[in-house]
Scaffold this motif. Structure first.
Motif, PDB file in Angstrom:
ATOM      1  N   TYR A   1     -89.557  -2.795  72.745  1.00  0.00           N
ATOM      2  CA  TYR A   1     -90.841  -3.871  72.789  1.00  0.00           C
ATOM      3  C   TYR A   1     -92.237  -3.041  73.049  1.00  0.00           C
TER       4      TYR A   1
ATOM      5  N   LEU B   1     -85.590  -6.594  79.113  1.00  0.00           N
ATOM      6  CA  LEU B   1     -85.545  -5.877  77.984  1.00  0.00           C
ATOM      7  C   LEU B   1     -85.174  -4.465  78.012  1.00  0.00           C
TER       8      LEU B   1
ATOM      9  N   ILE C   1     -93.289 -13.912  73.623  1.00  0.00           N
ATOM     10  CA  ILE C   1     -92.865 -12.816  72.844  1.00  0.00           C
ATOM     11  C   ILE C   1     -92.991 -13.174  71.560  1.00  0.00           C
TER      12      ILE C   1
ATOM     13  N   ASP D   1     -91.039 -12.064  67.989  1.00  0.00           N
ATOM     14  CA  ASP D   1     -89.806 -11.409  67.415  1.00  0.00           C
ATOM     15  C   ASP D   1     -89.602 -11.950  66.170  1.00  0.00           C
TER      16      ASP D   1
ATOM     17  N   THR E   1     -89.525  -4.091  66.346  1.00  0.00           N
ATOM     18  CA  THR E   1     -90.211  -4.098  67.910  1.00  0.00           C
ATOM     19  C   THR E   1     -90.387  -5.579  68.223  1.00  0.00           C
ATOM     20  N   ILE E   2     -90.036  -5.941  69.497  1.00  0.00           N
ATOM     21  CA  ILE E   2     -90.549  -7.208  70.165  1.00  0.00           C
ATOM     22  C   ILE E   2     -91.844  -7.091  70.580  1.00  0.00           C
TER      23      ILE E   2
END
Lengths: 208, 208
Positions: free
Chosen positions: B27, B20, B57, B59, B2-3
Motif C-alpha cells: 500500500y 494491510l 482506500i 483500489d 498497489t492500494i
C-alpha cells in the motif's frame, strides 16, 4: 420458529419490522415505549440487552443486536438473498459502505444535535459545526441515491432498508426540499404494502 | 496493483494500516495531519472524500470509505478469508454485531464526550448521561471479549481489527483498570509485528 423482535417506538427498529414484512417472516412483537419526559428507552429494555438498545431479535435460541447485523442476518437466513448483492461484485462494496454509513457516520451529527438541543443556548459554540455536519451527511446521501431511488444497483436492497431511517430523520430535520430524492425515497418506502403492514402492527411512528 | 490509503494521524484509520500489514498487502500511504488548534481533519481530505473522512482506500479504480466496509473488503479481496468467519456460522453473527458495534453504538458516547468537552461547564446537564453511556459501552465490550482476548471465536478476526480502535479509546479514557481484558487486548495488538510495521510507516499514534 417465530422470531421475536424487541421493538422501541419511534426508533431505528421500525425498519426491521418493514424488512420482516417484505420477507414474509413470522415475528412476535415485544413493544417498549419511550419515557414521555426524557424520550429515553425504558429500563425494561435492559432485560433484552445489557445496553438497553433496540432493535434486538431473538431467533433460533440467540439474541442479535445492532441494526446492520440484524438486517444482514435476516437477509441471509430468512429468504432475503436478493436483498444483498453477490459477494465480490461492485454493488457488494457499495452495500458494505451504506450498511456502515447508515448507522455510524450519519448518526454522529444526528445524536450530537439531539444532545446539544438539550443544552439550549449553552450549545451555541458547537451548534454551527453540528448543523454543518448534519447537512453534509444528508446531502452526501442525496447525491448518492439514484434517480430511481436506490442506494445500490437498480432494485431494493438491504442498503435501502438501512438508509430508510437516516432518510426519515433527514425529513424530520426539514431537508425535504433540499433533499428531494430522499423525500421521494421515504414516500416510496411508506407506500409499500409491507411497510404499511409493519406500521399497522407497531402503531404510531413519528409523523407517519 | 498497489492500494492507496488516505490516512489521518491519530484516527480510526490506523487499524486499516495494521490489517494491510497483517495481510502483507502493498500500500501507498497518503498522510494527512489534524489541525493543531481544532484537532479536525484538514480540508485536503475532502479531495479524497466529500465528507473529508478518513480512512479511504483506493483500489482497482474505485474509492471505498467507512472502516467496516474497508475491513470487510480487504479481507474478502486480499487474502484475509481466515479473518472473517464462514457465512452462516454462529461466529459470523458475532462478527456482524461487532463490525457494527465498533463504529455505531460505541462511538456515540465517545463523540458526545468529545463535543461536550469543548463546552466546558456548560455541558454539565448532559455530562452524567454521557459518562454513564461511555462506561456502559466500554464495560459491555470488556464483558464480551474472551479470556484469550478475541471478540469472535478463538483467533484473530476482522472483529478484533474493528474493535482495536474502540479498545484504544477506552484506554485513553482511563479504563485500563476497570477493563483489564481490553487493556491486555490493546497491548497484545501493539505487540504484533504487523502493528509495529504499520506504526513505523505512519509515525506517532496517540500515546503509542
Amino acid at each position: 420458529m417465530t422470531i421475536t423482535v424487541h421493538h422501541l417506538n419511534n426508533s431505528r427498529s421500525q425498519r426491521i419490522l418493514w424488512l420482516l414484512e417484505e420477507l414474509s417472516v413470522d415475528y412476535e412483537l415485544v413493544s417498549y415505549q419511550r419515557d414521555p419526559q426524557t424520550n429515553l428507552a425504558p429500563p425494561e429494555l435492559k432485560q433484552a440487552h445489557p445496553l438497553g438498545k433496540s432493535p434486538i431479535i431473538e431467533d433460533d435460541g440467540r439474541s442479535t443486536s445492532e441494526s446492520g447485523a440484524i438486517i444482514e442476518y435476516l437477509c441471509a437466513r430468512h429468504g432475503g438473498n436478493s436483498w444483498v448483492p453477490d459477494s465480490g461484485s461492485p454493488e457488494w462494496i457499495d452495500h458494505l459502505e451504506w450498511m456502515q454509513f447508515g448507522e455510524s457516520s450519519f448518526f454522529i451529527p444526528v445524536m450530537m444535535k439531539l444532545m446539544a438541543g438539550r443544552l439550549g443556548d449553552a450549545a451555541a459554540p458547537i451548534m454551527p459545526r453540528i448543523e454543518e455536519q448534519l447537512e453534509a451527511h444528508v446531502m452526501f446521501a442525496e447525491e448518492a441515491i439514484s434517480e430511481d431511488l436506490h442506494f445500490v444497483g437498480s432494485d431494493w436492497t438491504a442498503a435501502d432498508v438501512m438508509m430508510s431511517f437516516p432518510a426519515e430523520i433527514a425529513m424530520m430535520h426539514g431537508f425535504s426540499s433540499r433533499a428531494p430524492k430522499l423525500a421521494r425515497f421515504v414516500a416510496a418506502i411508506h407506500d409499500r404494502p409491507a411497510w404499511k403492514r409493519a406500521r399497522e402492527r407497531s402503531g404510531p411512528y413519528f409523523m407517519w
